[in-house]
Enzyme design. Structure first.
Site, PDB file in Angstrom:
ATOM      1  N   HIS A 162       0.712  -1.291  -0.062  1.00 59.09           N
ATOM      2  CA  HIS A 162      -0.120   0.104   0.048  1.00 59.09           C
ATOM      3  C   HIS A 162       1.003   1.349  -0.033  1.00 59.09           C
ATOM      4  CE1 HIS A 162      -4.020  -1.818   0.775  1.00 59.09           C
ATOM      5  NE2 HIS A 162      -3.347  -2.984   1.261  1.00 59.09           N
ATOM      6  N   ASP A 370       3.397   9.648  -0.316  1.00 59.92           N
ATOM      7  CA  ASP A 370       2.153   8.733  -0.047  1.00 59.92           C
ATOM      8  C   ASP A 370       2.094   7.861  -1.128  1.00 59.92           C
ATOM      9  OD1 ASP A 370      -0.100   8.204   1.479  1.00 59.92           O
ATOM     10  OD2 ASP A 370      -0.671  10.422   1.704  1.00 59.92           O
TER      11      ASP A 370
HETATM   12  P1  ADQ Z   1      -2.954   6.002   4.838  1.00 60.81           P
HETATM   13  O1  ADQ Z   1      -1.579   6.310   4.997  1.00 60.81           O
HETATM   14  O2  ADQ Z   1      -3.899   5.703   6.232  1.00 60.81           O
HETATM   15  O3  ADQ Z   1      -2.940   4.630   4.134  1.00 60.81           O
HETATM   16  P2  ADQ Z   1      -5.067   7.412   3.169  1.00 60.81           P
HETATM   17  O4  ADQ Z   1      -4.786   6.754   1.876  1.00 60.81           O
HETATM   18  O5  ADQ Z   1      -5.421   8.750   3.143  1.00 60.81           O
HETATM   19  O6  ADQ Z   1      -3.921   7.283   4.082  1.00 60.81           O
HETATM   20  O7  ADQ Z   1      -6.189   6.663   3.916  1.00 60.81           O
HETATM   21  C1  ADQ Z   1      -6.876   7.315   5.185  1.00 60.81           C
HETATM   22  C2  ADQ Z   1      -8.217   6.720   5.272  1.00 60.81           C
HETATM   23  O8  ADQ Z   1      -8.535   7.058   6.729  1.00 60.81           O
HETATM   24  C3  ADQ Z   1      -9.235   7.529   4.381  1.00 60.81           C
HETATM   25  O9  ADQ Z   1     -10.171   6.552   3.981  1.00 60.81           O
HETATM   26  C4  ADQ Z   1      -9.731   8.374   5.244  1.00 60.81           C
HETATM   27  O10 ADQ Z   1     -11.225   8.798   5.134  1.00 60.81           O
HETATM   28  C5  ADQ Z   1      -9.779   7.868   6.628  1.00 60.81           C
HETATM   29  N1  ADQ Z   1      -9.637   8.764   7.765  1.00 60.81           N
HETATM   30  C6  ADQ Z   1      -8.597   9.898   8.069  1.00 60.81           C
HETATM   31  N2  ADQ Z   1      -8.934  10.533   9.095  1.00 60.81           N
HETATM   32  C7  ADQ Z   1     -10.222   9.931   9.428  1.00 60.81           C
HETATM   33  C8  ADQ Z   1     -10.844  10.588  10.770  1.00 60.81           C
HETATM   34  N3  ADQ Z   1     -10.678  11.387  11.439  1.00 60.81           N
HETATM   35  N4  ADQ Z   1     -12.075   9.756  10.857  1.00 60.81           N
HETATM   36  C9  ADQ Z   1     -12.444   8.558  10.270  1.00 60.81           C
HETATM   37  N5  ADQ Z   1     -11.766   8.274   8.964  1.00 60.81           N
HETATM   38  C10 ADQ Z   1     -10.685   8.946   8.784  1.00 60.81           C
HETATM   39  C11 ADQ Z   1      -2.129   3.763   3.373  1.00 60.81           C
HETATM   40  C12 ADQ Z   1      -1.111   4.574   2.459  1.00 60.81           C
HETATM   41  C13 ADQ Z   1      -1.761   5.330   1.399  1.00 60.81           C
HETATM   42  C14 ADQ Z   1      -2.724   4.514   0.450  1.00 60.81           C
HETATM   43  C15 ADQ Z   1      -3.710   3.463   1.709  1.00 60.81           C
HETATM   44  C16 ADQ Z   1      -4.644   2.711   0.772  1.00 60.81           C
HETATM   45  O11 ADQ Z   1      -0.322   5.226   3.298  1.00 60.81           O
HETATM   46  O12 ADQ Z   1      -1.150   6.187   0.503  1.00 60.81           O
HETATM   47  O13 ADQ Z   1      -3.653   5.202  -0.037  1.00 60.81           O
HETATM   48  O14 ADQ Z   1      -2.864   2.972   2.489  1.00 60.81           O
HETATM   49  O15 ADQ Z   1      -3.785   1.787   0.098  1.00 60.81           O
END
Ligand code: ADQ
Length: 473
Positions: A162, A370
């Site tokens: 990921h 990211d």
């Molecule tokens: P993350 O680093 O966790 O993921 P991201 O892809 O932005 O980053 O996903 C975060 C998720 O958490 C989103 O679905 C978002 O809606 C949710 N989220 C964030 N803040 C929240 C809150 N306060 N309450 C509820 N939900 C919240 C890792 C990798 C990324 C990659 C993903 C998927 O670092 O680059 O996109 O995996 O492969």
């Protein structure tokens, strides 16, 4: 333990923090990408999910969640420190993100990483039925494919990373680099977010292991390991549907009123992590207030930053610095009744997130690096009104698919300030055209398209049947 034809292996189980004494648990979409992405796929799929319940000690007995059987893997306190906080999140995580923080190396951490990976592989070997498909997730478990193949040569093994996979100059810093590569090469298919990552991997397979490799496959003994880019996505229909619900739109209007009806709202939603560029973003915002380009009352920033990995000093320190900066900005520029920054550390449910996306005139996604970034995609899915501008880091995987965003290099503070202003001052027609183009891309490439692409590449024998199961809506 009953056996399964589809087994997902991930470091964490997708369950809420509080387990009831009878072992019942709530399927939680924890604020994190992996759980967010797999949730819509697996909710109704008969599968087994192997993972850690998130606290040290013996594995709790857990009830099934929907159709998914949860198979907890225990971790001791020491393993939590050395495997999870240590090798996974203090060595691999920073190294894979351009070493934006210095990776830390301790020999003891490797032993725990290997031990925990072996435990996960053994659990998978036990619950996979003959010829099953086993789908291993992410950097915490890079050794599982090879360890599992030794135990169960009959199963089909997929691995998906990921996070970014770094260029050889960085990867070769790892003392155990060859073992990590060989671990991943135990899979039949190794999937990455971006083509560049597959290229980096192929190069390393050639230079470090002397294997014959292209950007599409690596020959390992008598096997072909396929490699490729499978950019992950979101449940577009879910987020767009939520964002049109009358109660969500009413909530968005309420949020705007609660913010003091400013002319413009900037929203940022991150996990509290040094890769997400939160400090750089706050600094750019503060300087724009200092320069008089932005004024409190007219513009407001809502920064959501959910803390995690707080056993690691670096994460605690980051949180302190972020909170100090928020306090400084509010202290210097806020007024009674008009804050400059609204700072929230709570997890939100999906309707509340959708309302936040709808209230944003600019959504700022400015990570230093990211893998993908699902928040950017969720925002686009939520904007059926085609309003709102996406400020997006060039260093997020999502930038490759969403070039119509306001792209920015978050290391360049002046560029960040300039592009944020551009996004805030965008002509509505221009913003709408950009949003329409980004929505078009997402429409054709949601989470089910991702699963379809990955699973059909992984398993030509069971692919169609598996696909029908995980992509059923
Ligand atoms: P993350 O680093 O966790 O993921 P991201 O892809 O932005 O980053 O996903 C975060 C998720 O958490 C989103 O679905 C978002 O809606 C949710 N989220 C964030 N803040 C929240 C809150 N306060 N309450 C509820 N939900 C919240 C890792 C990798 C990324 C990659 C993903 C998927 O670092 O680059 O996109 O995996 O492969």
């Amino acid at each position: 333990m009953q056996q399964s034809s589809l087994v997902v292996v991930a470091n964490h189980l997708p369950i809420g923090g509080n387990l009831a004494p009878d072992g019942t648990s709530r399927w939680r979409r924890s604020p994190g990408g992996l759980s967010s992405a797999l949730h819509p796929l697996l909710w109704h799929t008969p599968a087994t999910w192997i993972g850690w319940a998130g606290r040290p000690g013996a594995a709790p007995a857990l009830a099934d969640v929907g159709e998914v059987r949860l198979c907890p893997v225990p971790m001791t306190d020491e393993e939590m420190h050395d495997h999870y906080e240590g090798f996974a999140n203090s060595t691999l995580w920073p190294l894979y993100h351009d070493a934006v923080e210095q990776p830390v190396h301790h020999r003891r951490w490797w032993d725990a990483y290997l031990r925990v990976n072996r435990r996960f592989a053994e659990a998978a070997a036990e619950v996979a039925e003959a010829d099953a498909t086993v789908w291993v997730q992410d950097y915490h478990l890079q050794l599982v494919p090879r360890l599992l193949r030794e135990l169960r040569p009959d199963v089909r093994i997929g691995f998906f990373l990921h996070v970014p996979f770094p260029p050889p100059e960085l990867f070769t810093q790892l003392p155990r680099r060859a073992e990590l590569l060989r671990g991943m090469l135990g899979a039949d298919l190794v999937g990455f977010q971006l083509a560049q990552a597959a290229h980096n991997f192929a190069q390393l397979a050639t230079t470090l292991l002397g294997l014959e490799a292209t950007d599409r496959q690596v020959r390992v003994d008598d096997r072909i390991v396929r490699i490729g880019a499978f950019p992950i996505s979101i449940d577009v229909a879910e987020m767009s549907g939520l964002a049109e619900r009358p109660d969500v739109l009413a909530r968005a209007a309420q949020l705007r009123a609660d913010l003091g009806n400013p002319r413009q709202v900037i929203v940022a939603v991150d996990r509290m992590d040094y890769t997400k560029g939160i400090e750089q973003r706050l600094k750019a915002y503060r300087e724009l207030l200092e320069d008089g380009e932005l004024r409190v009352g007219e513009t407001v920033l809502v920064q959501v930053a959910v803390p995690g990995r707080e056993g690691i000093l670096r994460y605690r320190r980051l949180r302190e610095r972020v909170e100090r900066e928020v306090a400084r900005i509010n202290g210097e520029f806020g007024r009674v009744g008009a804050m400059a920054v609204h700072y929230l550390t709570q997890p939100f449910d999906r309707p509340e997130l959708a309302a936040l996306y709808r209230v944003a005139d600019v959504l700022a996604v400015t990570p230093l690096r990211d893998g993908m970034n699902l928040v950017a995609k969720e925002f686009v899915a939520a904007r059926g009104d085609r309003a709102g501008a996406l400020l997006l880091s060039e260093f997020a995987g999502a930038a490759a698919e969403l070039p119509q965003a306001y792209l920015v290099n978050p290391h360049d503070l002046d560029g960040l300030k300039r592009t944020l202003l551009q996004a805030l001052r965008a002509e509505p027609a221009d913003a709408a055209a950009r949003m329409a183009a980004m929505r078009e891309r997402l429409h054709h490439h949601d989470i089910r398209a991702w699963a379809r692409a990955y699973l059909s590449a992984l398993d030509s024998r069971h692919g169609p049947e598996l696909l029908a199961r995980v992509t059923e809506e």
